[in-house]
Design a protein around this motif. Structure first.
Motif, PDB file in Angstrom:
ATOM      1  N   ASN A 285      61.644  68.054  79.781  1.00 44.20           N
ATOM      2  CA  ASN A 285      62.782  67.266  80.248  1.00 44.20           C
ATOM      3  C   ASN A 285      62.987  65.999  79.424  1.00 44.20           C
ATOM      4  N   LYS A 286      62.564  66.026  78.186  1.00 45.88           N
ATOM      5  CA  LYS A 286      62.627  64.819  77.374  1.00 45.88           C
ATOM      6  C   LYS A 286      64.055  64.323  77.167  1.00 45.88           C
ATOM      7  N   GLU A 287      65.047  65.254  77.218  1.00 44.11           N
ATOM      8  CA  GLU A 287      66.420  64.832  76.974  1.00 44.11           C
ATOM      9  C   GLU A 287      66.903  63.857  78.044  1.00 44.11           C
ATOM     10  N   HIS A 288      66.299  63.887  79.233  1.00 43.86           N
ATOM     11  CA  HIS A 288      66.715  62.978  80.299  1.00 43.86           C
ATOM     12  C   HIS A 288      66.230  61.555  80.048  1.00 43.86           C
ATOM     13  N   LEU A 289      65.303  61.392  79.097  1.00 42.29           N
ATOM     14  CA  LEU A 289      64.783  60.063  78.792  1.00 42.29           C
ATOM     15  C   LEU A 289      65.542  59.380  77.659  1.00 42.29           C
ATOM     16  N   ILE A 290      66.466  60.097  77.021  1.00 40.40           N
ATOM     17  CA  ILE A 290      67.204  59.539  75.896  1.00 40.40           C
ATOM     18  C   ILE A 290      68.457  58.835  76.408  1.00 40.40           C
ATOM     19  N   PRO A 291      68.646  57.553  76.073  1.00 43.96           N
ATOM     20  CA  PRO A 291      69.826  56.816  76.540  1.00 43.96           C
ATOM     21  C   PRO A 291      71.121  57.491  76.077  1.00 43.96           C
ATOM     22  N   PRO A 292      72.104  57.637  76.947  1.00 39.87           N
ATOM     23  CA  PRO A 292      73.358  58.312  76.596  1.00 39.87           C
ATOM     24  C   PRO A 292      74.082  57.693  75.403  1.00 39.87           C
ATOM     25  N   TYR A 293      73.920  56.369  75.202  1.00 40.82           N
ATOM     26  CA  TYR A 293      74.668  55.725  74.120  1.00 40.82           C
ATOM     27  C   TYR A 293      74.172  56.126  72.733  1.00 40.82           C
ATOM     28  N   LEU A 294      73.025  56.808  72.671  1.00 41.94           N
ATOM     29  CA  LEU A 294      72.517  57.238  71.366  1.00 41.94           C
ATOM     30  C   LEU A 294      73.174  58.520  70.879  1.00 41.94           C
ATOM     31  N   TYR A 295      73.794  59.275  71.792  1.00 44.00           N
ATOM     32  CA  TYR A 295      74.431  60.509  71.381  1.00 44.00           C
ATOM     33  C   TYR A 295      75.669  60.193  70.542  1.00 44.00           C
ATOM     34  N   GLY A 296      75.778  60.849  69.407  1.00 41.98           N
ATOM     35  CA  GLY A 296      76.901  60.593  68.506  1.00 41.98           C
ATOM     36  C   GLY A 296      76.642  59.455  67.545  1.00 41.98           C
ATOM     37  N   MET A 297      75.452  58.826  67.621  1.00 39.47           N
ATOM     38  CA  MET A 297      75.097  57.777  66.679  1.00 39.47           C
ATOM     39  C   MET A 297      74.223  58.377  65.577  1.00 39.47           C
ATOM     40  N   PHE A 298      74.552  58.066  64.321  1.00 35.05           N
ATOM     41  CA  PHE A 298      73.795  58.612  63.202  1.00 35.05           C
ATOM     42  C   PHE A 298      73.175  57.483  62.391  1.00 35.05           C
ATOM     43  N   VAL A 299      72.002  57.768  61.824  1.00 31.85           N
ATOM     44  CA  VAL A 299      71.215  56.762  61.121  1.00 31.85           C
ATOM     45  C   VAL A 299      71.070  57.166  59.659  1.00 31.85           C
ATOM     46  N   THR A 300      71.115  56.180  58.770  1.00 29.32           N
ATOM     47  CA  THR A 300      70.941  56.434  57.351  1.00 29.32           C
ATOM     48  C   THR A 300      69.949  55.422  56.782  1.00 29.32           C
ATOM     49  N   PRO A 301      69.223  55.727  55.703  1.00 28.11           N
ATOM     50  CA  PRO A 301      68.239  54.790  55.142  1.00 28.11           C
ATOM     51  C   PRO A 301      68.886  53.494  54.653  1.00 28.11           C
ATOM     52  N   LYS A 302      68.120  52.420  54.640  1.00 23.81           N
ATOM     53  CA  LYS A 302      68.668  51.110  54.265  1.00 23.81           C
ATOM     54  C   LYS A 302      69.020  51.021  52.781  1.00 23.81           C
ATOM     55  N   ASP A 303      68.389  51.856  51.953  1.00 24.88           N
ATOM     56  CA  ASP A 303      68.671  51.821  50.516  1.00 24.88           C
ATOM     57  C   ASP A 303      69.694  52.884  50.115  1.00 24.88           C
ATOM     58  N   ILE A 304      70.572  53.239  51.038  1.00 24.36           N
ATOM     59  CA  ILE A 304      71.495  54.344  50.820  1.00 24.36           C
ATOM     60  C   ILE A 304      72.413  54.102  49.623  1.00 24.36           C
ATOM     61  N   ASP A 305      72.804  52.851  49.349  1.00 25.92           N
ATOM     62  CA  ASP A 305      73.704  52.567  48.221  1.00 25.92           C
ATOM     63  C   ASP A 305      73.074  53.004  46.902  1.00 25.92           C
ATOM     64  N   GLU A 306      71.846  52.562  46.662  1.00 32.07           N
ATOM     65  CA  GLU A 306      71.162  52.916  45.411  1.00 32.07           C
ATOM     66  C   GLU A 306      70.882  54.409  45.347  1.00 32.07           C
ATOM     67  N   THR A 307      70.444  54.958  46.479  1.00 29.29           N
ATOM     68  CA  THR A 307      70.094  56.373  46.513  1.00 29.29           C
ATOM     69  C   THR A 307      71.293  57.253  46.229  1.00 29.29           C
ATOM     70  N   MET A 308      72.442  56.918  46.784  1.00 30.20           N
ATOM     71  CA  MET A 308      73.640  57.716  46.570  1.00 30.20           C
ATOM     72  C   MET A 308      74.077  57.693  45.115  1.00 30.20           C
ATOM     73  N   GLU A 309      73.941  56.557  44.471  1.00 33.02           N
ATOM     74  CA  GLU A 309      74.286  56.467  43.051  1.00 33.02           C
ATOM     75  C   GLU A 309      73.390  57.393  42.228  1.00 33.02           C
ATOM     76  N   ARG A 310      72.077  57.342  42.497  1.00 37.59           N
ATOM     77  CA  ARG A 310      71.145  58.187  41.739  1.00 37.59           C
ATOM     78  C   ARG A 310      71.395  59.669  42.011  1.00 37.59           C
ATOM     79  N   THR A 311      71.538  60.006  43.280  1.00 36.97           N
ATOM     80  CA  THR A 311      71.703  61.406  43.653  1.00 36.97           C
ATOM     81  C   THR A 311      73.009  61.980  43.109  1.00 36.97           C
TER      82      THR A 311
END
Length: 306
Positions: free
Chosen positions: A262-288
């Motif tokens: 029942n772990k899904e009942h412990l996840i706050p509803p406001y987290l659904y639809g929120m996506f996370v990306t690494p903090k160095d995404i600018d540099e990483t995207m340029e390299r990739t």
């Protein structure tokens, strides 16, 4: 709540792993895996062979090839050159039978103003565009290096154009008549460790935005009229997945099976639809983006090595 906890991932490899963890075999789905010691890249091919397998996997029949390179997020030019070479080899194996003067239309999907979604536009910026030159002066204007003609477009997103991307691509295909399309897009992953360290190549086309729940009409051979190869790199992960994994790890330590289920009942509803990306995404995207563009440039030039 259970429906909202469905794990979002664009990677066929991760979709397959969900069943492996439950020791479930999927009829009509075959998996092959190789490891290149020289460049430390694991190549996994998930082959969906039947409609039954496609229904279970939630993906069309076809081949999904994943390159996992743990050091791809690092600023190591020589390593990225190795990845470009490996990517070019995989792409060569996915393309239609080669003919002289083959024409490629490369589509840079995504929003240039949103960094985690800017992979496609950034790749296009680094491409060697040759179609107009070859059409005007012949391939010898480029010292004979244009083995394939390359054109490219960044169609933007519906909020910018008011049009479905597939409508734009279909119109361009009808006008320019390329032999095939290569579409590049940012993806969503299930695992944080795969962010910016994984490249997926699929010969089934692509549905822009599907990994983050923003489904748009698919760009496939059926919808645009020519074969479509999709190249994607996961740049975001669902925030609810991260929290869910943390809860599961905690629950496992507590050895409380009831809480685990029942772990899904412990996840706050406001987290659904929120996506996370690494903090160095600018540099990483340029390299990739540069790594992918180098593979495509070599592919167009017909180079055996990068």
């Amino acid at each position: 709540m259970m429906d909202r906890y469905n794990v979002r991932t664009d990677l066929a490899l991760e979709q397959r792993e969900r069943f492996v963890s439950d020791q479930i075999e999927i009829p009509g789905v075959a998996v092959e895996e190789t490891y290149d010691d020289m460049c430390e890249v694991r190549v996994t091919t998930v082959r969906i062979e039947t409609e039954n397998g496609a229904a279970v996997m939630g993906k069309p029949v076809g081949n999904y090839i994943t390159l996992e390179a743990p050091k791809m997020a690092e600023a190591d030019e020589s390593y990225h050159r190795e990845i470009s070479g490996k990517l070019m080899e995989v792409l060569e194996g996915c393309l239609p039978e080669k003919e002289d003067g083959q024409s490629i239309l490369i589509i840079g999907l995504g929003n240039r103003n949103v960094t985690p979604d800017a992979l496609g536009p950034l790749v296009v910026e680094h491409l060697d565009i040759t179609r107009h030159l070859v059409k005007e002066y012949g391939k010898y204007a480029l010292d004979g290096e244009a083995d394939r003609l390359v054109s490219a477009v960044v169609p933007g997103v519906m909020g910018q154009t008011g049009m479905e991307t597939v409508e734009i691509v279909r119109g361009i295909v009808e006008e320019t008549e390329p032999d095939f399309v290569i579409a590049i897009d940012a993806l969503a992953a299930r695992s944080v460790r795969r962010l910016n360290r994984t490249i997926q190549i699929a010969d089934t086309g692509i549905a822009p935005g599907s990994g983050v729940g923003n489904h748009r009409n698919a760009i496939t051979e059926e919808t645009v009229g020519v074969p479509v190869i999709a190249i994607g790199v996961p740049t975001v992960v669902d925030a609810a997945t991260i929290v869910g994994d943390s809860i599961e790890e905690y629950v496992a330590k507590c050895r409380d099976e009831g809480m685990r289920e029942n772990k899904e009942h412990l996840i706050p509803p406001y987290l659904y639809g929120m996506f996370v990306t690494p903090k160095d995404i600018d540099e990483t995207m340029e390299r990739t983006s540069y790594t992918i563009s180098e593979a495509l440039n070599a592919l167009a030039a017909g180079q055996a090595h990068i």
